[in-house]
Design a protein around this motif. Structure first.
Motif, PDB file in Angstrom:
ATOM      1  N   LEU A 229      26.770  26.638  52.319  1.00 22.52           N
ATOM      2  CA  LEU A 229      25.459  26.965  52.856  1.00 22.52           C
ATOM      3  C   LEU A 229      24.413  26.599  51.808  1.00 22.52           C
ATOM      4  O   LEU A 229      24.509  27.005  50.652  1.00 22.52           O
ATOM      5  CB  LEU A 229      25.373  28.465  53.169  1.00 22.52           C
ATOM      6  CG  LEU A 229      23.984  29.025  53.510  1.00 22.52           C
ATOM      7  CD1 LEU A 229      23.480  28.443  54.830  1.00 22.52           C
ATOM      8  CD2 LEU A 229      24.022  30.546  53.573  1.00 22.52           C
ATOM      9  N   LEU A 230      23.408  25.814  52.220  1.00 24.35           N
ATOM     10  CA  LEU A 230      22.334  25.414  51.319  1.00 24.35           C
ATOM     11  C   LEU A 230      21.109  26.275  51.559  1.00 24.35           C
ATOM     12  O   LEU A 230      20.625  26.373  52.691  1.00 24.35           O
ATOM     13  CB  LEU A 230      21.987  23.938  51.529  1.00 24.35           C
ATOM     14  CG  LEU A 230      23.103  22.931  51.225  1.00 24.35           C
ATOM     15  CD1 LEU A 230      22.639  21.517  51.548  1.00 24.35           C
ATOM     16  CD2 LEU A 230      23.547  23.031  49.777  1.00 24.35           C
ATOM     17  N   LEU A 231      20.607  26.898  50.503  1.00 24.21           N
ATOM     18  CA  LEU A 231      19.373  27.680  50.554  1.00 24.21           C
ATOM     19  C   LEU A 231      18.315  26.954  49.729  1.00 24.21           C
ATOM     20  O   LEU A 231      18.412  26.874  48.505  1.00 24.21           O
ATOM     21  CB  LEU A 231      19.594  29.082  49.985  1.00 24.21           C
ATOM     22  CG  LEU A 231      20.560  29.998  50.742  1.00 24.21           C
ATOM     23  CD1 LEU A 231      20.725  31.314  49.995  1.00 24.21           C
ATOM     24  CD2 LEU A 231      20.065  30.249  52.160  1.00 24.21           C
ATOM     25  N   GLY A 232      17.322  26.381  50.405  1.00 25.62           N
ATOM     26  CA  GLY A 232      16.280  25.644  49.714  1.00 25.62           C
ATOM     27  C   GLY A 232      15.276  26.550  49.035  1.00 25.62           C
ATOM     28  O   GLY A 232      15.123  27.729  49.391  1.00 25.62           O
ATOM     29  N   ASN A 233      14.569  26.014  48.060  1.00 22.87           N
ATOM     30  CA  ASN A 233      13.573  26.806  47.338  1.00 22.87           C
ATOM     31  C   ASN A 233      12.495  27.356  48.266  1.00 22.87           C
ATOM     32  O   ASN A 233      12.013  28.472  48.076  1.00 22.87           O
ATOM     33  CB  ASN A 233      12.934  25.945  46.242  1.00 22.87           C
ATOM     34  CG  ASN A 233      13.888  25.670  45.093  1.00 22.87           C
ATOM     35  OD1 ASN A 233      14.768  26.470  44.791  1.00 22.87           O
ATOM     36  ND2 ASN A 233      13.718  24.517  44.453  1.00 22.87           N
ATOM     37  N   ALA A 234      12.115  26.561  49.281  1.00 28.52           N
ATOM     38  CA  ALA A 234      11.085  27.027  50.209  1.00 28.52           C
ATOM     39  C   ALA A 234      11.572  28.231  51.005  1.00 28.52           C
ATOM     40  O   ALA A 234      10.812  29.189  51.231  1.00 28.52           O
ATOM     41  CB  ALA A 234      10.683  25.893  51.160  1.00 28.52           C
ATOM     42  N   GLN A 235      12.821  28.226  51.430  1.00 26.79           N
ATOM     43  CA  GLN A 235      13.387  29.373  52.152  1.00 26.79           C
ATOM     44  C   GLN A 235      13.465  30.597  51.252  1.00 26.79           C
ATOM     45  O   GLN A 235      13.119  31.714  51.663  1.00 26.79           O
ATOM     46  CB  GLN A 235      14.772  29.022  52.676  1.00 26.79           C
ATOM     47  CG  GLN A 235      14.793  27.984  53.781  1.00 26.79           C
ATOM     48  CD  GLN A 235      16.203  27.540  54.113  1.00 26.79           C
ATOM     49  OE1 GLN A 235      17.054  27.395  53.243  1.00 26.79           O
ATOM     50  NE2 GLN A 235      16.464  27.325  55.401  1.00 26.79           N
ATOM     51  N   LEU A 236      13.923  30.397  50.022  1.00 25.23           N
ATOM     52  CA  LEU A 236      14.026  31.521  49.084  1.00 25.23           C
ATOM     53  C   LEU A 236      12.647  32.119  48.805  1.00 25.23           C
ATOM     54  O   LEU A 236      12.506  33.337  48.669  1.00 25.23           O
ATOM     55  CB  LEU A 236      14.685  31.057  47.786  1.00 25.23           C
ATOM     56  CG  LEU A 236      16.154  30.631  47.892  1.00 25.23           C
ATOM     57  CD1 LEU A 236      16.631  30.010  46.583  1.00 25.23           C
ATOM     58  CD2 LEU A 236      17.031  31.820  48.253  1.00 25.23           C
ATOM     59  N   SER A 237      11.630  31.268  48.735  1.00 28.05           N
ATOM     60  CA  SER A 237      10.273  31.749  48.495  1.00 28.05           C
ATOM     61  C   SER A 237       9.729  32.489  49.714  1.00 28.05           C
ATOM     62  O   SER A 237       9.110  33.555  49.593  1.00 28.05           O
ATOM     63  CB  SER A 237       9.362  30.572  48.147  1.00 28.05           C
ATOM     64  OG  SER A 237       8.037  30.995  47.970  1.00 28.05           O
ATOM     65  N   ALA A 238       9.966  31.932  50.914  1.00 27.59           N
ATOM     66  CA  ALA A 238       9.450  32.550  52.142  1.00 27.59           C
ATOM     67  C   ALA A 238      10.049  33.931  52.386  1.00 27.59           C
ATOM     68  O   ALA A 238       9.399  34.820  52.943  1.00 27.59           O
ATOM     69  CB  ALA A 238       9.716  31.639  53.338  1.00 27.59           C
ATOM     70  N   PHE A 239      11.310  34.127  51.958  1.00 31.67           N
ATOM     71  CA  PHE A 239      11.991  35.413  52.179  1.00 31.67           C
ATOM     72  C   PHE A 239      12.118  36.209  50.879  1.00 31.67           C
ATOM     73  O   PHE A 239      12.984  37.083  50.766  1.00 31.67           O
ATOM     74  CB  PHE A 239      13.366  35.178  52.793  1.00 31.67           C
ATOM     75  CG  PHE A 239      13.315  34.860  54.270  1.00 31.67           C
ATOM     76  CD1 PHE A 239      13.477  35.861  55.224  1.00 31.67           C
ATOM     77  CD2 PHE A 239      13.073  33.575  54.710  1.00 31.67           C
ATOM     78  CE1 PHE A 239      13.414  35.585  56.578  1.00 31.67           C
ATOM     79  CE2 PHE A 239      13.004  33.275  56.060  1.00 31.67           C
ATOM     80  CZ  PHE A 239      13.169  34.274  56.998  1.00 31.67           C
ATOM     81  N   GLU A 240      11.264  35.913  49.905  1.00 29.00           N
ATOM     82  CA  GLU A 240      11.277  36.644  48.636  1.00 29.00           C
ATOM     83  C   GLU A 240      11.154  38.145  48.894  1.00 29.00           C
ATOM     84  O   GLU A 240      10.306  38.588  49.672  1.00 29.00           O
ATOM     85  CB  GLU A 240      10.124  36.176  47.753  1.00 29.00           C
ATOM     86  CG  GLU A 240      10.103  36.820  46.383  1.00 29.00           C
ATOM     87  CD  GLU A 240       8.956  36.311  45.529  1.00 29.00           C
ATOM     88  OE1 GLU A 240       8.847  36.755  44.371  1.00 29.00           O
ATOM     89  OE2 GLU A 240       8.167  35.480  46.032  1.00 29.00           O
ATOM     90  N   GLY A 241      12.012  38.913  48.233  1.00 31.73           N
ATOM     91  CA  GLY A 241      12.039  40.357  48.454  1.00 31.73           C
ATOM     92  C   GLY A 241      12.977  40.768  49.557  1.00 31.73           C
ATOM     93  O   GLY A 241      13.212  41.964  49.758  1.00 31.73           O
TER      94      GLY A 241
END
Length: 223
Positions: free
Chosen positions: A192-204
């Motif tokens: 499963l690939l988690l992109g930086n944009a996804q990690l940022s959008a769901f931060e917290g």
């Protein structure tokens, strides 16, 4: 520089002899040098993993058992559930020119030794992993990548586009959750690939992997 990146990310050290039998002998010093680099600083959640892969098919070269031989005696080492080799860090074994002795599951023509920067995280009692933990693991893995590359090489590393999550079974669906927001993320081939944009959008928020989380590795963008 291309050769440097191959050694760091894909493994690099081609084993010199065909594996026509079900046993393999490697120099302990090959592993010791990498482990010594890892121990020069505190890299938090990041660590190095050692794997063997068939150079033709890319499939794992799995070992049934591994042990270290030096000074006319053997000492045990471990083969992890994912096929990784867990070896003791011992300067005396290095000075004695110790050997790593492996009994293989099956013969292979040739195998590559892959040195992988990685991290391990455990889901909580509800099967979730906080994205703050994933972000911390990503920072630690970046620091270890930079250390492995050296003062000059780190400037030529591919961009870290996110995190690759290795999971079992081979396919399923994970979820990113943050409050009322939820994003379904199907995975296949155990990855499963988690992109930086996804990690940022769901931060917290959290990741619900809905599978066994085997390890995290950097997702390197080579384009």
């Amino acid at each position: 520089m291309k050769r440097l990146l191959t050694c760091l990310m894909v493994g690099g050290a081609l084993l010199p002899a065909p594996l026509l039998a079900q046993s393999l002998v490697l120099d302990y010093g090959t592993f010791y040098g990498h482990m010594k680099t890892e121990r020069k600083a505190d890299f938090g959640l990041a660590r190095l993993g050692f794997y063997l892969r068939d150079s033709e098919t890319g499939q794992p070269c799995l070992a049934q058992s591994v042990r270290i031989h030096s000074d006319n005696r053997d000492r045990p080492a471990e083969v992890a559930a994912d096929g990784g080799l867990t070896l003791p860090f011992d300067e005396q074994v290095y000075l004695d020119k110790g050997k790593v002795l492996l009994e293989m599951d099956a013969p292979h023509e040739r195998c590559d030794l892959s040195v992988q920067v990685m991290a391990s995280l455990k889901p909580d009692s509800e099967g979730r992993v906080a994205l703050s933990e994933i972000a911390a693991a990503q920072r630690d893995m970046q620091a270890l990548l930079d250390k492995m590359a050296g003062m000059v090489g780190k400037h030529f590393l591919p961009e870290v586009a996110g995190v690759r999550v290795s999971l079992a079974p081979v396919s399923g669906t994970a979820y990113l959750d943050k409050g009322s927001e939820q994003l379904a993320l199907p995975w296949k081939e155990g990855s499963l690939l988690l992109g930086n944009a996804q990690l940022s959008a769901f931060e917290g928020g959290t990741l619900q992997p809905n599978g066994e989380l085997i390890r995290l590795t950097p997702w390197l963008h080579k384009g």
